[in-house]
Design a protein around this motif. Sequence first.
Motif, PDB file in Angstrom:
ATOM      1  N   LEU A  88    -107.112  24.757-103.447  1.00 19.54           N
ATOM      2  CA  LEU A  88    -106.626  24.240-102.356  1.00 19.54           C
ATOM      3  C   LEU A  88    -107.948  23.230-101.870  1.00 19.54           C
ATOM      4  CD1 LEU A  88    -105.122  23.663 -99.463  1.00 19.54           C
ATOM      5  CD2 LEU A  88    -106.320  25.713 -98.855  1.00 19.54           C
ATOM      6  N   THR A  89    -109.113  23.575-102.138  1.00 16.22           N
ATOM      7  CA  THR A  89    -110.166  22.938-101.597  1.00 16.22           C
ATOM      8  C   THR A  89    -110.125  21.737-102.516  1.00 16.22           C
ATOM      9  OG1 THR A  89    -111.716  24.164-103.399  1.00 16.22           O
ATOM     10  CG2 THR A  89    -111.644  25.017-101.039  1.00 16.22           C
ATOM     11  N   ALA A  90    -109.905  21.853-103.748  1.00 11.77           N
ATOM     12  CA  ALA A  90    -109.736  20.594-104.751  1.00 11.77           C
ATOM     13  C   ALA A  90    -108.757  19.665-104.159  1.00 11.77           C
ATOM     14  CB  ALA A  90    -109.544  20.861-106.372  1.00 11.77           C
ATOM     15  N   VAL A  91    -107.610  19.928-103.648  1.00 11.94           N
ATOM     16  CA  VAL A  91    -106.530  19.105-103.029  1.00 11.94           C
ATOM     17  C   VAL A  91    -107.242  18.510-101.769  1.00 11.94           C
ATOM     18  CG1 VAL A  91    -104.613  19.137-101.829  1.00 11.94           C
ATOM     19  CG2 VAL A  91    -104.685  20.377-103.738  1.00 11.94           C
ATOM     20  N   LEU A 150    -117.943  18.199-104.924  1.00 13.21           N
ATOM     21  CA  LEU A 150    -117.566  19.538-104.331  1.00 13.21           C
ATOM     22  C   LEU A 150    -115.964  19.567-104.964  1.00 13.21           C
ATOM     23  CD1 LEU A 150    -118.629  19.113-100.716  1.00 13.21           C
ATOM     24  CD2 LEU A 150    -119.315  20.782-102.412  1.00 13.21           C
ATOM     25  N   SER A 151    -115.315  18.424-105.392  1.00 15.89           N
ATOM     26  CA  SER A 151    -113.934  18.796-105.921  1.00 15.89           C
ATOM     27  C   SER A 151    -114.205  19.271-107.405  1.00 15.89           C
ATOM     28  CB  SER A 151    -113.241  17.410-105.923  1.00 15.89           C
ATOM     29  OG  SER A 151    -112.005  17.607-106.552  1.00 15.89           O
ATOM     30  N   ALA A 152    -115.281  18.794-108.071  1.00 18.51           N
ATOM     31  CA  ALA A 152    -115.464  19.323-109.230  1.00 18.51           C
ATOM     32  C   ALA A 152    -116.014  20.741-109.361  1.00 18.51           C
ATOM     33  CB  ALA A 152    -116.655  18.653-109.911  1.00 18.51           C
ATOM     34  N   TRP A 153    -116.576  21.056-108.343  1.00 17.94           N
ATOM     35  CA  TRP A 153    -117.498  22.433-108.253  1.00 17.94           C
ATOM     36  C   TRP A 153    -115.926  23.568-107.721  1.00 17.94           C
ATOM     37  CZ3 TRP A 153    -121.086  25.481-109.274  1.00 17.94           C
ATOM     38  CH2 TRP A 153    -120.948  26.743-108.707  1.00 17.94           C
ATOM     39  N   GLY A 154    -115.001  22.941-106.907  1.00 17.00           N
ATOM     40  CA  GLY A 154    -113.794  23.717-106.522  1.00 17.00           C
ATOM     41  C   GLY A 154    -113.079  23.870-107.935  1.00 17.00           C
ATOM     42  N   ALA A 155    -112.884  22.963-108.649  1.00 13.44           N
ATOM     43  CA  ALA A 155    -112.209  23.138-110.133  1.00 13.44           C
ATOM     44  C   ALA A 155    -112.685  24.121-110.842  1.00 13.44           C
ATOM     45  CB  ALA A 155    -111.967  21.642-110.829  1.00 13.44           C
ATOM     46  N   GLU A 169    -114.440  26.086 -98.797  1.00  5.33           N
ATOM     47  CA  GLU A 169    -115.032  26.260-100.210  1.00  5.33           C
ATOM     48  C   GLU A 169    -116.207  27.318-100.213  1.00  5.33           C
ATOM     49  OE1 GLU A 169    -115.019  23.262-103.410  1.00  5.33           O
ATOM     50  OE2 GLU A 169    -117.125  23.086-102.996  1.00  5.33           O
ATOM     51  N   PHE A 170    -117.088  27.014 -99.220  1.00  2.96           N
ATOM     52  CA  PHE A 170    -118.201  27.857 -99.206  1.00  2.96           C
ATOM     53  C   PHE A 170    -118.145  29.319 -98.448  1.00  2.96           C
ATOM     54  CE2 PHE A 170    -120.007  23.822-100.650  1.00  2.96           C
ATOM     55  CZ  PHE A 170    -120.798  24.336-101.674  1.00  2.96           C
TER      56      PHE A 170
END
Length: 252
Positions: free
Chosen positions: A201-204, A65-70, A243-244
């Motif tokens: 922010l979601t990646a953080v 999910l962090s990769a998707w946010g990036a 994120e979603f």
Amino acid sequence: MAGGPTPAAPAEPVTELAAEPPEPPEPPGPPDEADRGFAATARGIWHDERVEIASAILLALATVLSAWGAYQATRWSGEQANNYAGSSSFRADSNRHGTLAARNIQIDVQTFIAWAAAKAQKDDVLAAFYVARFRPEFLPAFDAWRLGPDKDAAGLPSGTPFKEPSYIIAEQVLSDEAYAKADAALAEAQWNNQISDDFVLTAVLFASVLFFAGIAARFRPQWIRWTMLGVATVVFFLGLVVEFLLPQNIGF
């Protein structure tokens, strides 16, 4: 004495041997690891290593999910750049059309002043000369103005034709449309920038999940392990919801 047959000795009774009873079966021993079954083995592993298993699951999901946010932040940054470029282009078009509109207005003003001067001198030939050279966009407003009800001593209406609703400069209309598109593209770029920041922010948040879930298994006291895992879980679901709820830009 007469000899007779000797009586036979009585036969000993034949006793049948009793059959030996079968040996009782040995009591079953404790089942080995293979006999306990997959479910029992899984329950045992979960009981012994549940913090490690939960941490591994959170680490895997948070990484994805962090990769998707990036990726989403990058996509929306691209949209932002495109809209900023579009806004600049529309603004340049607006300036160009505005310059042409200002030039046409200047022509209309100068020819109208010249016509008014000729009319004041009662030089109808010169006045007709200027009328013949009015721009086509100016003529409807000029005719509407001349037909106005309020006239002065010279027979001319008050005011000027430039206040008439029929006085429309095509280049000014194009300039206004381009300016409105520039403002809309700028607002879209600012919105794209906010969406990109939200995905950052979601990646953080997911990076925080990676930290807490990764460090949870390193502590020996159970209450510290579960506290770290609980914090990681709460932050994970917070990042997941954020994120979603954001608009997704797939890119294809």
